[in-house]
Design an enzyme around this catalytic site. Sequence first.
Site, PDB file in Angstrom:
ATOM      1  CB  SER A 142      10.685 -66.398  69.071  1.00  0.00           C
ATOM      2  OG  SER A 142      10.794 -64.973  68.525  1.00  0.00           O
ATOM      3  CE1 TYR A 155       5.306 -66.133  69.388  1.00  0.00           C
ATOM      4  CE2 TYR A 155       7.049 -64.734  69.790  1.00  0.00           C
ATOM      5  CZ  TYR A 155       6.650 -65.824  68.963  1.00  0.00           C
ATOM      6  OH  TYR A 155       7.294 -66.412  67.904  1.00  0.00           O
TER       7      TYR A 155
END
Length: 260
Positions: A142, A155
């Site tokens: 990401s 995350y």
Amino acid sequence: MTAQSGTVPHVVALDLAGRTALVTGGGSGIGRACALRLAAAGATVVVVDRDLGAAQRVADETGGRAVGVDLAEPGAVERLDAGVDVVVNNAGLQHVAPVPEFPAERFAYIQKVMVEAPFLIIRRALPHMYARGWGRVVNISSVHGLRASAYKSAYVAAKHALEGLSKVVALEGAAHGVTANCINPAYVRTPLVEGQIAAQAASHGIPESEVVEKIMLARAAIKRLIEPAEVAELMAYLCSPAAAFITGTSIAVDGGWTAN
């Protein structure tokens, strides 16, 4: 391609006939797009998802096999095929909360799914790849593997860890014809992103209608969500002969986010 279109042409010449690919989180979003793209290239695809029904639907589309498993469960990875030539580590989840309020058990769960499971999957697959002298590990990281955002401690920590794991695998696998790379998208049009809107609105104290524009796209120069098929086409390139020298790197698909 318009922002509303989910169709991306296959521009990468890729032949994976005789190869087997494993895609985690393959029941929807980026995982589904990767499974479809790998199948289009001729691979036999093992679709792994916590939602067996979703995995089976994608397996039916691809002519592959479905496995329903929660990757955080002890022994879950041992249920997956070890004899795979392509691994796409895509499964992930999100929880949005300030650090003092972030549930410790949720933090641990996210690390199990997004760090420990990819490690165990790669660990099991590498002997097969080494024996064949060829393998591709594509980790769907990401932009948050390269940058941080508030309220996403688990995350961001997981994606940064995945980046490090990917680099180590690249160094170890190079002599065996195995490459490992990360793809780093910004916000993609997936159920995971759609599910974040309410939580982001609550955390930032703004209406849900403003989350995409003011939060998700604030740092990107291109003001739209990424389509899953765009990520899948880059994944396909990383599996192609032309990408044989690309390893240990992270490729941002972020509309200019990291240019800031």
